[in-house]
Design a protein around this motif. Structure first.
Motif, PDB file in Angstrom:
ATOM      1  N   TYR A 164       0.847  -1.187   0.000  1.00  0.00           N
ATOM      2  CA  TYR A 164       0.000   0.000   0.000  1.00  0.00           C
ATOM      3  C   TYR A 164       0.884   1.239   0.000  1.00  0.00           C
ATOM      4  CZ  TYR A 164      -4.109  -2.830   0.759  1.00  0.00           C
ATOM      5  OH  TYR A 164      -5.119  -3.741   0.592  1.00  0.00           O
ATOM      6  N   HIS A 202       2.812  -2.573   4.542  1.00  0.00           N
ATOM      7  CA  HIS A 202       1.891  -3.706   4.545  1.00  0.00           C
ATOM      8  C   HIS A 202       1.330  -3.994   3.157  1.00  0.00           C
ATOM      9  CE1 HIS A 202       1.996  -3.951   8.836  1.00  0.00           C
ATOM     10  NE2 HIS A 202       1.737  -2.665   8.936  1.00  0.00           N
ATOM     11  N   GLY A 203       0.823  -5.200   3.019  1.00  0.00           N
ATOM     12  CA  GLY A 203       0.187  -5.617   1.771  1.00  0.00           C
ATOM     13  C   GLY A 203       0.320  -7.102   1.597  1.00  0.00           C
ATOM     14  N   SER A 234       3.107   2.605   3.006  1.00  0.00           N
ATOM     15  CA  SER A 234       2.989   1.605   4.062  1.00  0.00           C
ATOM     16  C   SER A 234       3.931   0.446   3.755  1.00  0.00           C
ATOM     17  CB  SER A 234       1.539   1.098   4.113  1.00  0.00           C
ATOM     18  OG  SER A 234       1.462  -0.110   4.827  1.00  0.00           O
ATOM     19  N   PRO A 268      -5.001 -14.328  10.338  1.00  0.00           N
ATOM     20  CA  PRO A 268      -5.441 -13.287  11.263  1.00  0.00           C
ATOM     21  C   PRO A 268      -5.810 -11.991  10.545  1.00  0.00           C
ATOM     22  CG  PRO A 268      -3.144 -13.949  11.694  1.00  0.00           C
ATOM     23  CD  PRO A 268      -3.626 -14.751  10.543  1.00  0.00           C
ATOM     24  N   SER A 269      -6.517 -11.131  11.255  1.00  0.00           N
ATOM     25  CA  SER A 269      -6.860  -9.816  10.720  1.00  0.00           C
ATOM     26  C   SER A 269      -5.575  -9.089  10.316  1.00  0.00           C
ATOM     27  CB  SER A 269      -7.613  -9.031  11.794  1.00  0.00           C
ATOM     28  OG  SER A 269      -8.014  -7.807  11.271  1.00  0.00           O
ATOM     29  N   GLY A 270      -5.580  -8.502   9.127  1.00  0.00           N
ATOM     30  CA  GLY A 270      -4.408  -7.777   8.654  1.00  0.00           C
ATOM     31  C   GLY A 270      -3.389  -8.645   7.938  1.00  0.00           C
ATOM     32  N   SER A 271      -3.703  -9.924   7.710  1.00  0.00           N
ATOM     33  CA  SER A 271      -2.730 -10.829   7.090  1.00  0.00           C
ATOM     34  C   SER A 271      -2.699 -10.728   5.568  1.00  0.00           C
ATOM     35  CB  SER A 271      -3.003 -12.277   7.524  1.00  0.00           C
ATOM     36  OG  SER A 271      -4.300 -12.677   7.158  1.00  0.00           O
ATOM     37  N   GLY A 272      -3.647  -9.987   4.978  1.00  0.00           N
ATOM     38  CA  GLY A 272      -3.588  -9.767   3.528  1.00  0.00           C
ATOM     39  C   GLY A 272      -4.675 -10.474   2.733  1.00  0.00           C
ATOM     40  N   LYS A 273      -5.665 -11.040   3.420  1.00  0.00           N
ATOM     41  CA  LYS A 273      -6.721 -11.794   2.741  1.00  0.00           C
ATOM     42  C   LYS A 273      -7.507 -10.918   1.772  1.00  0.00           C
ATOM     43  CE  LYS A 273      -8.734 -12.996   6.655  1.00  0.00           C
ATOM     44  NZ  LYS A 273      -7.890 -12.242   7.623  1.00  0.00           N
ATOM     45  N   SER A 274      -7.972  -9.785   2.263  1.00  0.00           N
ATOM     46  CA  SER A 274      -8.756  -8.887   1.402  1.00  0.00           C
ATOM     47  C   SER A 274      -7.898  -8.328   0.278  1.00  0.00           C
ATOM     48  CB  SER A 274      -9.335  -7.723   2.210  1.00  0.00           C
ATOM     49  OG  SER A 274     -10.240  -8.211   3.162  1.00  0.00           O
ATOM     50  N   THR A 275      -6.655  -8.032   0.595  1.00  0.00           N
ATOM     51  CA  THR A 275      -5.733  -7.515  -0.420  1.00  0.00           C
ATOM     52  C   THR A 275      -5.591  -8.518  -1.559  1.00  0.00           C
ATOM     53  OG1 THR A 275      -4.537  -6.280   1.276  1.00  0.00           O
ATOM     54  CG2 THR A 275      -3.378  -6.655  -0.813  1.00  0.00           C
TER      55      THR A 275
HETATM   56  P1  ADP Z   1      -7.102  -8.970   6.057  1.00  0.00           P
HETATM   57  O1  ADP Z   1      -8.121  -8.970   4.960  1.00  0.00           O
HETATM   58  O2  ADP Z   1      -6.389 -10.287   6.206  1.00  0.00           O
HETATM   59  O3  ADP Z   1      -7.648  -8.473   7.357  1.00  0.00           O
HETATM   60  P2  ADP Z   1      -5.957  -6.793   4.563  1.00  0.00           P
HETATM   61  O4  ADP Z   1      -5.661  -7.361   3.230  1.00  0.00           O
HETATM   62  O5  ADP Z   1      -7.170  -5.939   4.727  1.00  0.00           O
HETATM   63  O6  ADP Z   1      -5.935  -7.968   5.644  1.00  0.00           O
HETATM   64  O7  ADP Z   1      -4.713  -5.941   5.029  1.00  0.00           O
HETATM   65  C1  ADP Z   1      -3.368  -6.403   4.912  1.00  0.00           C
HETATM   66  C2  ADP Z   1      -2.456  -5.323   5.497  1.00  0.00           C
HETATM   67  O8  ADP Z   1      -2.510  -4.181   4.651  1.00  0.00           O
HETATM   68  C3  ADP Z   1      -2.869  -4.869   6.874  1.00  0.00           C
HETATM   69  O9  ADP Z   1      -1.684  -4.580   7.598  1.00  0.00           O
HETATM   70  C4  ADP Z   1      -3.679  -3.619   6.611  1.00  0.00           C
HETATM   71  O10 ADP Z   1      -3.657  -2.726   7.702  1.00  0.00           O
HETATM   72  C5  ADP Z   1      -2.976  -3.058   5.405  1.00  0.00           C
HETATM   73  N1  ADP Z   1      -3.911  -2.294   4.561  1.00  0.00           N
HETATM   74  C6  ADP Z   1      -5.083  -2.716   4.084  1.00  0.00           C
HETATM   75  N2  ADP Z   1      -5.678  -1.772   3.341  1.00  0.00           N
HETATM   76  C7  ADP Z   1      -4.828  -0.710   3.367  1.00  0.00           C
HETATM   77  C8  ADP Z   1      -4.863   0.588   2.801  1.00  0.00           C
HETATM   78  N3  ADP Z   1      -5.886   0.986   2.046  1.00  0.00           N
HETATM   79  N4  ADP Z   1      -3.812   1.406   3.041  1.00  0.00           N
HETATM   80  C9  ADP Z   1      -2.774   1.023   3.801  1.00  0.00           C
HETATM   81  N5  ADP Z   1      -2.681  -0.199   4.362  1.00  0.00           N
HETATM   82  C10 ADP Z   1      -3.693  -1.046   4.156  1.00  0.00           C
END
Ligand code: ADP
Ligand code: ADP
Length: 225
Positions: free
Chosen positions: A12, A17-18, A15, A37-44
């Protein structure tokens, strides 16, 4: 059609993270549950495959075709995302037909198709209702029908059942699996519910800190010490 992620990374902006160097091979018609876990990148991961998020490195190849430059609406991927909400001002029928309208399918055909999908998800009598008149479970069915209306070759489901009561959830699990198999759609299902992953998936992919830790069948996971 098979879905191949080859060394996919995404960061991102601004950041650290991703997603980091994820390689994953999903067979045609297979359902892979993505847990972690939450924040592990599933939605990404799902947003990259769908094209809602762009700018990854590595390759995402679907049906032999590199998806990187392909716009979302050309991908023939049905999506059910938590925050990819239904359109509250449209009827149930128009919600389901929306993707067909974008693709310029004639009105009679898209209404026929939308009615057919509403039948499949058990909402035949609800075509002219407003979204606000439906229960949470019914709205999830509409979202699923909308995703299926485009004859998707892939389904991307991000926590499609998390907002529902346990009783409705069990029933919809079975239905999603049956519909997915009937359509032969290659499917990624994000869930934080391990049991859901184990009962629904052909294989379970485990993410942590943006990396793929493990991918295994439910049987292999049960048999792990
Ligand atoms: P999950 O779906 O497993 O909860 P995400 O894919 O939402 O995880 O997020 C993966 C990481 O990327 C997390 O650390 C989250 O905080 C970060 N992240 C997600 N969306 C954004 C964004 N729009 N900008 C910056 N960081 C992001
Ligand atoms: P989930 O874990 O279900 O993906 P989140 O609550 O983590 O949902 O994220 C909700 C929204 O906020 C998503 O669109 C995500 O991209 C965005 N987001 C998540 N983490 C961050 C972050 N660190 N910075 C900016 N946006 C973020």
């Amino acid at each position: 059609m098979s879905l191949v992620l080859d060394n996919v990374s995404y960061r991102y902006p601004g950041s650290t993270h991703g997603l980091h160097e994820v390689s994953l091979d999903v067979r045609a018609g297979e359902l892979v549950a993505v847990i972690g876990p939450s924040g592990s990148g599933k939605s990404t991961l799902l947003k990259l495959v769908s094209g809602l998020t762009t700018g990854h490195t590595g390759r995402i190849v679907f049906g032999g075709q590199d998806m990187s430059a392909m716009p979302v609406h050309q991908r023939r991927m049905g999506m059910v995302f938590q925050n990819y909400a239904l359109f509250p001002h449209l009827s149930v029928l128009d919600n389901v037909a929306y993707g067909l309208k974008l693709r310029k399918v004639p009105v009679a055909e898209r209404h026929r198709r939308a009615q057919e999908l509403l039948g499949i998800v058990g909402l035949s009598g609800y075509a002219q209702r407003g979204i606000g008149q439906l229960s949470g479970g019914q709205q999830q069915r509409v979202a699923l029908a909308r995703a299926l209306a485009i004859d998707p070759q892939a389904l991307l489901l991000d926590e499609p059942l998390s907002a529902l009561d346990a009783s409705v959830r069990g029933h919809l699990r079975d239905e999603i699996r049956a519909i997915q198999q009937r359509f032969g759609a290659t499917t990624l299902l994000v869930t934080h519910d391990q049991e859901e992953a184990l009962v629904m998936a052909d294989r379970v992919a485990m993410l942590k800190d943006g990396r793929l830790l493990q991918i295994a069948t439910p049987r292999e996971l049960y048999e792990q010490p």
